[in-house]
Scaffold this motif. Structure first.
Motif, PDB file in Angstrom:
ATOM      1  N   LEU A 140       0.828  -1.203   0.000  1.00 31.54           N
ATOM      2  CA  LEU A 140       0.000   0.000   0.000  1.00 31.54           C
ATOM      3  C   LEU A 140       0.859   1.248   0.000  1.00 31.54           C
ATOM      4  N   SER A 141       0.229   2.363  -0.311  1.00 33.22           N
ATOM      5  CA  SER A 141       0.842   3.666  -0.082  1.00 33.22           C
ATOM      6  C   SER A 141      -0.263   4.613   0.363  1.00 33.22           C
ATOM      7  N   ALA A 142       0.073   5.522   1.262  1.00 30.50           N
ATOM      8  CA  ALA A 142      -0.898   6.488   1.760  1.00 30.50           C
ATOM      9  C   ALA A 142      -0.359   7.896   1.549  1.00 30.50           C
ATOM     10  N   THR A 143      -1.188   8.738   0.971  1.00 34.42           N
ATOM     11  CA  THR A 143      -0.867  10.161   0.814  1.00 34.42           C
ATOM     12  C   THR A 143      -1.752  10.934   1.773  1.00 34.42           C
ATOM     13  N   VAL A 144      -1.137  11.738   2.635  1.00 40.60           N
ATOM     14  CA  VAL A 144      -1.895  12.531   3.599  1.00 40.60           C
ATOM     15  C   VAL A 144      -1.989  13.956   3.062  1.00 40.60           C
ATOM     16  N   LEU A 145      -3.223  14.406   2.875  1.00 42.78           N
ATOM     17  CA  LEU A 145      -3.496  15.714   2.281  1.00 42.78           C
ATOM     18  C   LEU A 145      -4.155  16.629   3.303  1.00 42.78           C
ATOM     19  N   SER A 146      -4.011  17.942   3.078  1.00 40.13           N
ATOM     20  CA  SER A 146      -4.745  18.923   3.866  1.00 40.13           C
ATOM     21  C   SER A 146      -5.846  19.515   3.000  1.00 40.13           C
ATOM     22  N   PRO A 147      -6.949  19.965   3.597  1.00 37.84           N
ATOM     23  CA  PRO A 147      -8.064  20.518   2.820  1.00 37.84           C
ATOM     24  C   PRO A 147      -7.692  21.853   2.179  1.00 37.84           C
ATOM     25  N   PRO A 148      -8.420  22.253   1.136  1.00 37.19           N
ATOM     26  CA  PRO A 148      -8.255  23.600   0.597  1.00 37.19           C
ATOM     27  C   PRO A 148      -8.581  24.635   1.667  1.00 37.19           C
ATOM     28  N   ARG A 149      -8.075  25.821   1.513  1.00 39.98           N
ATOM     29  CA  ARG A 149      -8.319  26.884   2.484  1.00 39.98           C
ATOM     30  C   ARG A 149      -9.815  27.160   2.620  1.00 39.98           C
ATOM     31  N   ARG A 150     -10.219  27.435   3.869  1.00 39.68           N
ATOM     32  CA  ARG A 150     -11.599  27.778   4.204  1.00 39.68           C
ATOM     33  C   ARG A 150     -12.594  26.678   3.818  1.00 39.68           C
ATOM     34  N   THR A 151     -12.125  25.433   3.845  1.00 37.53           N
ATOM     35  CA  THR A 151     -13.004  24.282   3.582  1.00 37.53           C
ATOM     36  C   THR A 151     -12.960  23.358   4.791  1.00 37.53           C
ATOM     37  N   SER A 152     -14.105  23.015   5.331  1.00 37.60           N
ATOM     38  CA  SER A 152     -14.131  22.123   6.494  1.00 37.60           C
ATOM     39  C   SER A 152     -13.590  20.749   6.109  1.00 37.60           C
ATOM     40  N   LEU A 153     -13.125  20.032   7.113  1.00 36.89           N
ATOM     41  CA  LEU A 153     -12.534  18.715   6.852  1.00 36.89           C
ATOM     42  C   LEU A 153     -13.557  17.759   6.241  1.00 36.89           C
ATOM     43  N   THR A 154     -14.760  17.735   6.777  1.00 41.16           N
ATOM     44  CA  THR A 154     -15.786  16.828   6.255  1.00 41.16           C
ATOM     45  C   THR A 154     -16.129  17.165   4.811  1.00 41.16           C
ATOM     46  N   ARG A 155     -16.311  18.436   4.522  1.00 38.98           N
ATOM     47  CA  ARG A 155     -16.624  18.830   3.149  1.00 38.98           C
ATOM     48  C   ARG A 155     -15.463  18.500   2.224  1.00 38.98           C
ATOM     49  N   ALA A 156     -14.237  18.674   2.710  1.00 34.96           N
ATOM     50  CA  ALA A 156     -13.068  18.369   1.879  1.00 34.96           C
ATOM     51  C   ALA A 156     -12.964  16.877   1.582  1.00 34.96           C
ATOM     52  N   VAL A 157     -13.313  16.034   2.571  1.00 35.78           N
ATOM     53  CA  VAL A 157     -13.295  14.585   2.346  1.00 35.78           C
ATOM     54  C   VAL A 157     -14.314  14.207   1.276  1.00 35.78           C
ATOM     55  N   ASN A 158     -15.520  14.720   1.400  1.00 39.64           N
ATOM     56  CA  ASN A 158     -16.565  14.396   0.424  1.00 39.64           C
ATOM     57  C   ASN A 158     -16.205  14.897  -0.972  1.00 39.64           C
ATOM     58  N   ARG A 159     -15.613  16.082  -1.036  1.00 42.66           N
ATOM     59  CA  ARG A 159     -15.233  16.636  -2.338  1.00 42.66           C
ATOM     60  C   ARG A 159     -14.108  15.824  -2.974  1.00 42.66           C
ATOM     61  N   LEU A 160     -13.146  15.390  -2.153  1.00 45.90           N
ATOM     62  CA  LEU A 160     -12.040  14.605  -2.691  1.00 45.90           C
ATOM     63  C   LEU A 160     -12.528  13.256  -3.205  1.00 45.90           C
ATOM     64  N   ARG A 161     -13.554  12.704  -2.598  1.00 47.32           N
ATOM     65  CA  ARG A 161     -14.119  11.447  -3.099  1.00 47.32           C
ATOM     66  C   ARG A 161     -14.719  11.628  -4.487  1.00 47.32           C
ATOM     67  N   ARG A 162     -15.253  12.802  -4.735  1.00 53.38           N
ATOM     68  CA  ARG A 162     -15.786  13.067  -6.079  1.00 53.38           C
ATOM     69  C   ARG A 162     -14.657  13.316  -7.070  1.00 53.38           C
ATOM     70  N   ILE A 163     -13.593  13.963  -6.626  1.00 52.61           N
ATOM     71  CA  ILE A 163     -12.448  14.248  -7.497  1.00 52.61           C
ATOM     72  C   ILE A 163     -11.718  12.957  -7.864  1.00 52.61           C
ATOM     73  N   ALA A 164     -11.608  12.036  -6.881  1.00 52.56           N
ATOM     74  CA  ALA A 164     -10.882  10.775  -7.099  1.00 52.56           C
ATOM     75  C   ALA A 164     -11.796   9.604  -6.773  1.00 52.56           C
ATOM     76  N   PRO A 165     -12.793   9.327  -7.598  1.00 54.26           N
ATOM     77  CA  PRO A 165     -13.805   8.312  -7.268  1.00 54.26           C
ATOM     78  C   PRO A 165     -13.260   6.892  -7.197  1.00 54.26           C
ATOM     79  N   ASP A 166     -12.097   6.642  -7.799  1.00 58.46           N
ATOM     80  CA  ASP A 166     -11.529   5.295  -7.772  1.00 58.46           C
ATOM     81  C   ASP A 166     -10.512   5.116  -6.648  1.00 58.46           C
ATOM     82  N   THR A 167     -10.423   6.094  -5.748  1.00 51.64           N
ATOM     83  CA  THR A 167      -9.448   6.060  -4.658  1.00 51.64           C
ATOM     84  C   THR A 167     -10.165   5.953  -3.319  1.00 51.64           C
ATOM     85  N   ASP A 168      -9.639   5.132  -2.420  1.00 54.75           N
ATOM     86  CA  ASP A 168     -10.171   5.078  -1.059  1.00 54.75           C
ATOM     87  C   ASP A 168      -9.728   6.332  -0.323  1.00 54.75           C
TER      88      ASP A 168
END
Length: 449
Positions: A140-168
């Motif tokens: 495995l490999s894990a990339t740890v990302l930070s959210p865009p500025r002024r974006t809550s963590l939960t919203r950033a997680v949901n948005r990233l799932r849409r950006i990378a739908p084939d990624t856990d």
């Protein structure tokens, strides 16, 4: 790793038939059962928005109470225990809550096996890479990302799932000892004893006090995954019940060598999913055969993938089922399919009232009214599934590890409760000889996990 399979459909349906959804208690029990079934939509960082819905085969056998009630009840059933609110508050901003209240590392999002294209899209959307965490030993490999500025963590997680739908995509959930208290770090790491280069037993917890008499003659290798390893009360007690030997006291595998991965390091955000995955990768690299994790948390994509990777490489993982009560939702890693889940019993061989129940319970072991290693060479009285799991881990190591060891231990278990395997005691009681009365060791103080 149930004995037998945790997702036995007949047992699931039998439990379902005994559940009515006329009151909130019935709904909570149903929700807890549902989350333990891997065929459901997966939570805590696995793909798929929202909460799971009941399988149609189960829904057909339940009273029609309305989708809204089911959804609201499932939501409540999956909420983190209220005791974790204090942990988040004490962290001074190092932790925050996910949508269900589980503590997570603040401002951190995990992407597993992130492709170069998905990475480019994330960066273009304002995400930043905090660190890369290769886990080659687990594939495995894990990339740890930070959210865009002024974006809550939960919203950033949901948005990233849409950006990378084939990624856990996952929150970086924090795992805690299976009770109210924290990991109990007490200071810098004591000087290590003889080093074991090929230890067969592994422990993921706090650091341990290797100078304690319980560990005399055992080779101990320690490594920190949240800064330098530090002695902790929890890890010391758990390790003693795995390998300890001192006078009347005897652990599951007395005198054995052990590798200890401290994933806390005295840090407020210690116990993170990334640290647990790194610790598992290290255990695989060091060829550990049995690893104990007396920690609990919600379902998490990275940890689940790491557990599966370790199992595929021959590691038997043992974990405490938790102490939040029989109606609590399944806790992880004990509830993963590839993990041996352990509950605790009293001196009268009765299940602890606070212990979790369900298909995740594989074995019962002593977990109350007994002594374990304490601070500065002393002994303490312990209670909780945290202290039952290491006994089982030690016994499995003595059996040689592997699936055959699990089967052999199940055959040797003393049946308790309903005849045969049941959701309270699993295959039955093992490790009774490791229950040493506190008075026999002059125990002072108490540790509940």
């Amino acid at each position: 790793m149930a004995v037998p399979h945790k997702t036995d459909e007949r047992k699931t349906m039998a439990l379902a038939r005994r559940i009515t959804v006329k009151g909130i208690a019935g709904c909570l029990a149903l929700a807890a059962l549902a989350v333990a079934t891997p065929s459901w939509a997966q939570l805590g960082g696995l793909p798929g928005p929202g909460l799971p819905t009941l399988p149609s085969a189960l829904m057909d056998r339940l009273p029609r109470v309305g989708d809204d009630l089911i959804d609201r009840t499932l939501d409540r059933a999956l909420q983190a225990p209220a005791r974790l609110d204090a942990l988040i508050r004490r962290s001074r901003g190092a932790l925050q809550a996910d949508p269900l209240g589980w503590p997570v590392a603040a401002g951190e999002i995990i992407a597993i096996d992130l492709s170069s294209d998905a990475r480019a899209r994330a960066l273009a959307a304002g995400y930043s890479v905090l660190r890369e965490e290769p886990l080659e030993a687990l594939g495995l490999s894990a990339t740890v990302l930070s959210p865009p500025r002024r974006t809550s963590l939960t919203r950033a997680v949901n948005r990233l799932r849409r950006i990378a739908p084939d990624t856990d995509i996952a929150f970086n959930h924090v795992h805690v000892p299976a009770s109210m208290e924290g990991p109990g770090a007490t200071g810098g790491l004591a000087a290590a004893g003889p080093q074991a280069t090929n230890a067969r037993l592994g422990l993921i917890d706090t650091g341990i006090d290797v100078a304690h008499p319980a560990f005399t003659g055992s080779g101990v290798t320690q490594r920190g995954f949240a800064g330098p390893a530090r002695v902790g009360a929890h890890g010391t007690a758990v390790a003693s019940l795995m390998i300890g030997r001192s006078g009347a006291f005897v652990g599951g595998s007395p005198g054995a060598d052990i590798m200890v991965a401290d994933i806390y390091g005295g840090q407020a955000a210690g116990g993170a999913s990334t640290g647990l995955a790194q610790a598992l990768a290290w255990m695989v690299e060091q060829r550990a055969t049995v690893v104990n994790v007396s920690l609990v948390g919600p379902r998490n994509a990275l940890v689940e993938r790491a557990v599966a990777g370790a199992k595929a490489r021959g590691v038997i993982l043992v974990a405490a089922v938790g102490n939040d009560g029989p109606a609590a939702p399944p806790l992880y890693p004990a509830s993963y399919e590839d993990v041996v889940g352990v509950t605790a019993v009293t001196a009268r061989d009765r299940a602890l009232p606070e212990a979790a129940r369900g298909p995740q319970v594989d074995f019962a072991a002593p977990g109350a009214d007994m002594a374990a290693a304490g601070s500065a060479g002393s002994w303490t009285t312990v209670r909780g599934s945290s202290f039952a799991a290491p006994i089982v881990a030690g016994l499995l190591a003595r059996e040689g590890g592997g699936v055959r060891a699990v089967s052999a231990l199940a055959e040797a278990a003393t049946d308790l409760g309903d005849r045969g395997r049941d959701p309270v005691y699993g295959a039955g009681l093992v490790g009774a000889r490791s229950r040493v009365a506190p008075d026999a060791m002059g125990a002072r103080g108490r540790l509940s996990r």
